[in-house]
Write a protein that holds these residues in place. Structure first.
Motif, PDB file in Angstrom:
ATOM      1  N   PHE A   1       0.837  -1.194   0.000  1.00 15.20           N
ATOM      2  CA  PHE A   1       0.000   0.000   0.000  1.00 15.20           C
ATOM      3  C   PHE A   1       0.873   1.244   0.000  1.00 15.20           C
ATOM      4  N   GLU A   2       0.383   2.296  -0.655  1.00 14.16           N
ATOM      5  CA  GLU A   2       1.034   3.584  -0.532  1.00 14.16           C
ATOM      6  C   GLU A   2       0.811   4.088   0.891  1.00 14.16           C
ATOM      7  N   PRO A   3       1.625   5.060   1.356  1.00  6.40           N
ATOM      8  CA  PRO A   3       1.537   5.487   2.761  1.00  6.40           C
ATOM      9  C   PRO A   3       0.137   5.873   3.211  1.00  6.40           C
ATOM     10  N   THR A   4      -0.622   6.572   2.348  1.00  2.00           N
ATOM     11  CA  THR A   4      -1.976   6.972   2.733  1.00  2.00           C
ATOM     12  C   THR A   4      -2.835   5.768   3.051  1.00  2.00           C
ATOM     13  N   ARG A   5      -2.793   4.770   2.179  1.00  2.00           N
ATOM     14  CA  ARG A   5      -3.581   3.560   2.383  1.00  2.00           C
ATOM     15  C   ARG A   5      -3.102   2.792   3.609  1.00  2.00           C
ATOM     16  N   ARG A   6      -1.795   2.825   3.834  1.00  2.00           N
ATOM     17  CA  ARG A   6      -1.266   2.104   5.001  1.00  2.00           C
ATOM     18  C   ARG A   6      -1.758   2.735   6.301  1.00  2.00           C
TER      19      ARG A   6
ATOM     20  N   PRO B   1       7.999  18.405   4.868  1.00  2.00           N
ATOM     21  CA  PRO B   1       7.301  19.476   5.594  1.00  2.00           C
ATOM     22  C   PRO B   1       5.937  19.008   6.093  1.00  2.00           C
ATOM     23  N   LEU B   2       5.512  19.565   7.205  1.00  2.00           N
ATOM     24  CA  LEU B   2       4.255  19.151   7.819  1.00  2.00           C
ATOM     25  C   LEU B   2       3.077  19.361   6.880  1.00  2.00           C
ATOM     26  N   VAL B   3       3.039  20.482   6.172  1.00  2.00           N
ATOM     27  CA  VAL B   3       1.915  20.746   5.282  1.00  2.00           C
ATOM     28  C   VAL B   3       1.829  19.696   4.178  1.00  2.00           C
ATOM     29  N   GLU B   4       2.965  19.241   3.693  1.00  2.00           N
ATOM     30  CA  GLU B   4       2.977  18.220   2.647  1.00  2.00           C
ATOM     31  C   GLU B   4       2.487  16.883   3.187  1.00  2.00           C
ATOM     32  N   VAL B   5       2.894  16.550   4.406  1.00  2.00           N
ATOM     33  CA  VAL B   5       2.445  15.292   5.018  1.00  2.00           C
ATOM     34  C   VAL B   5       0.951  15.332   5.281  1.00  2.00           C
ATOM     35  N   TYR B   6       0.460  16.465   5.763  1.00  2.00           N
ATOM     36  CA  TYR B   6      -0.985  16.599   5.975  1.00  2.00           C
ATOM     37  C   TYR B   6      -1.737  16.410   4.661  1.00  2.00           C
ATOM     38  N   ASP B   7      -1.260  17.074   3.592  1.00  2.00           N
ATOM     39  CA  ASP B   7      -1.964  17.031   2.311  1.00  2.00           C
ATOM     40  C   ASP B   7      -1.931  15.659   1.658  1.00  2.00           C
ATOM     41  N   THR B   8      -0.835  14.941   1.821  1.00  2.00           N
ATOM     42  CA  THR B   8      -0.677  13.665   1.111  1.00  2.00           C
ATOM     43  C   THR B   8      -0.931  12.438   1.974  1.00  2.00           C
ATOM     44  N   LEU B   9      -1.047  12.623   3.284  1.00  2.00           N
ATOM     45  CA  LEU B   9      -1.196  11.470   4.171  1.00  2.00           C
ATOM     46  C   LEU B   9      -2.489  11.534   4.988  1.00  2.00           C
ATOM     47  N   LEU B  10      -2.630  12.562   5.817  1.00  2.00           N
ATOM     48  CA  LEU B  10      -3.761  12.599   6.734  1.00  2.00           C
ATOM     49  C   LEU B  10      -5.054  13.050   6.060  1.00  2.00           C
ATOM     50  N   ILE B  11      -4.990  14.057   5.201  1.00  2.00           N
ATOM     51  CA  ILE B  11      -6.209  14.511   4.523  1.00  2.00           C
ATOM     52  C   ILE B  11      -6.804  13.390   3.657  1.00  2.00           C
ATOM     53  N   PRO B  12      -6.013  12.681   2.836  1.00  2.00           N
ATOM     54  CA  PRO B  12      -6.599  11.565   2.077  1.00  2.00           C
ATOM     55  C   PRO B  12      -7.152  10.460   2.975  1.00  2.00           C
ATOM     56  N   ALA B  13      -6.454  10.150   4.078  1.00  2.00           N
ATOM     57  CA  ALA B  13      -6.971   9.136   5.000  1.00  2.00           C
ATOM     58  C   ALA B  13      -8.294   9.580   5.607  1.00  2.00           C
ATOM     59  N   LEU B  14      -8.389  10.862   5.954  1.00  2.00           N
ATOM     60  CA  LEU B  14      -9.635  11.425   6.492  1.00  2.00           C
ATOM     61  C   LEU B  14     -10.747  11.346   5.452  1.00  2.00           C
ATOM     62  N   ALA B  15     -10.431  11.671   4.204  1.00  2.00           N
ATOM     63  CA  ALA B  15     -11.431  11.621   3.134  1.00  2.00           C
ATOM     64  C   ALA B  15     -11.900  10.185   2.889  1.00  2.00           C
ATOM     65  N   LEU B  16     -10.985   9.226   2.951  1.00  2.00           N
ATOM     66  CA  LEU B  16     -11.370   7.821   2.785  1.00  2.00           C
ATOM     67  C   LEU B  16     -12.320   7.377   3.890  1.00  2.00           C
ATOM     68  N   ALA B  17     -12.020   7.765   5.120  1.00  2.00           N
ATOM     69  CA  ALA B  17     -12.868   7.383   6.247  1.00  2.00           C
ATOM     70  C   ALA B  17     -14.271   7.960   6.085  1.00  2.00           C
ATOM     71  N   GLU B  18     -14.360   9.230   5.687  1.00  2.00           N
ATOM     72  CA  GLU B  18     -15.661   9.866   5.523  1.00  2.00           C
ATOM     73  C   GLU B  18     -16.444   9.239   4.367  1.00  2.00           C
ATOM     74  N   THR B  19     -15.773   9.006   3.257  1.00  2.00           N
ATOM     75  CA  THR B  19     -16.450   8.444   2.091  1.00  2.00           C
ATOM     76  C   THR B  19     -16.965   7.042   2.393  1.00  2.00           C
ATOM     77  N   ASP B  20     -16.120   6.203   2.985  1.00  2.00           N
ATOM     78  CA  ASP B  20     -16.538   4.835   3.313  1.00  2.00           C
ATOM     79  C   ASP B  20     -17.676   4.829   4.333  1.00  2.00           C
ATOM     80  N   TRP B  21     -17.643   5.756   5.277  1.00  2.00           N
ATOM     81  CA  TRP B  21     -18.694   5.817   6.299  1.00  2.00           C
ATOM     82  C   TRP B  21     -20.029   6.227   5.676  1.00  2.00           C
ATOM     83  N   HIS B  22     -20.000   7.216   4.794  1.00  2.00           N
ATOM     84  CA  HIS B  22     -21.235   7.660   4.151  1.00  2.00           C
ATOM     85  C   HIS B  22     -21.790   6.596   3.213  1.00  2.00           C
ATOM     86  N   ARG B  23     -20.935   5.761   2.675  1.00  2.00           N
ATOM     87  CA  ARG B  23     -21.400   4.665   1.813  1.00  2.00           C
ATOM     88  C   ARG B  23     -21.917   3.473   2.607  1.00  2.00           C
TER      89      ARG B  23
END
Length: 297
Positions: free
Chosen positions: A65-70, A95-117
């Protein structure tokens, strides 16, 4: 030796060892000599032939898995500690902003999308959100936000004031917390507001705080709809206050989203925290220069 060969060929050390045993058993010394080349051939076939992609997964030394998926997979498994370790490893090199954008924000979006589905139950959804909150607080940047909030209540600070408002739910608040951390550099006052505050109360808060910039945080899957609703309320009462709308993890062209939210000159739509950070900087830069000039007087 398996580790050395594996590192040079892209084959995992275990795959090199297993291949050497298998081909030696099948062809003897000739099989031992051909084990690594044959395994590399299978790896390349698996990489380029979709139906045989499992060979690339089984034999390769790249993470499955890529880091976001992991990170997301670890949160789903209830392993907050390993998810936090993956996050901490990333912020050591980026940088923290890059990690947030590429790691935590996508993980957050996945959690929300899967929950709404309906693919994620409430328990695991809540665990993922709370874990992400703790990871943000533990990143070390949270202390900046706490200091930046000092003195924001009166709305009369000489420093620029920024309000980060959630469009609707807790995921929006968590993304807003990330943005507030990034903006809290000491040059301005920043406040991230809880999702438990109603839309009407958020607008009243804008009136009390008198912010120089309002940031609206919205996560998928209904980011545009929720952001537009709150943005219209803010613009309806405070048309001159600049609004930065963050449609986090939005894919593709944002022109349709901008049209739906509204084309007011004071409204700026972005898709990443880095873009939001830069947009806010451009908006408050004249205010910061003006406050510095007044301080010198």
């Amino acid at each position: 030796e398996p580790w050395l060969y594996g590192k040079g060929t892209g084959v995992s050390a275990v795959a090199v060892l297993v291949a050497a045993v298998f081909w030696t058993w099948l062809w003897g010394i000739v099989g031992l000599l051909l084990a690594t080349p044959l395994t590399v051939c299978l790896l390349v076939i698996g990489k380029h032939v979709p139906r045989l992609s499992f060979l690339h997964v089984l034999l390769g030394n790249e993470p499955v898995f890529e880091p976001t998926r992991r990170v997301y997979q670890r949160l789903l498994a209830g392993d907050q500690e390993e998810a936090a370790e993956l996050f901490e490893d990333e912020i050591q090199s980026r940088p923290l902003v890059e990690v947030y954008d590429t790691l935590l924000i996508p993980a957050l979006a996945l959690a929300e999308t899967d929950w709404h589905r309906g693919e994620l139950d409430d328990g695991r959804h809540n665990f993922a959100l709370q874990s992400l909150k703790e990871m943000i607080h533990d990143s070390g940047e949270g202390r900046q936000e706490l200091h930046a909030n000092d003195g924001i209540d009166n709305g009369n600070s000489p420093r620029p004031c920024i309000l980060c408002l959630p469009a609707r739910d807790e995921a929006d608040e968590i993304a807003g917390m990330m943005l507030a951390q990034l903006l809290a550099t000491g040059e301005c006052l920043v406040q991230s507001v809880s999702y438990t505050v109603s839309a009407g109360e958020l607008v009243d808060l804008v009136e009390r705080r008198k912010p120089d910039v309002v940031c609206i945080s919205a996560t998928p899957p209904a980011a545009v709809m929720h952001a537009r609703h709150l943005c219209n309320q803010v613009r309806g009462r405070f048309p001159d206050v600049p609004v930065v709308v963050g449609l986090w993890n939005a894919q593709g062209d944002l022109s349709k989203a901008r049209t739906r939210i509204g084309g007011a000159e004071t409204t700026h739509v972005v898709a990443t925290l880095a873009e939001a950070q830069e947009q806010v900087r451009l908006l408050i830069e004249p205010l910061s220069r003006r406050s510095d000039g007044l301080a010198l007087l």
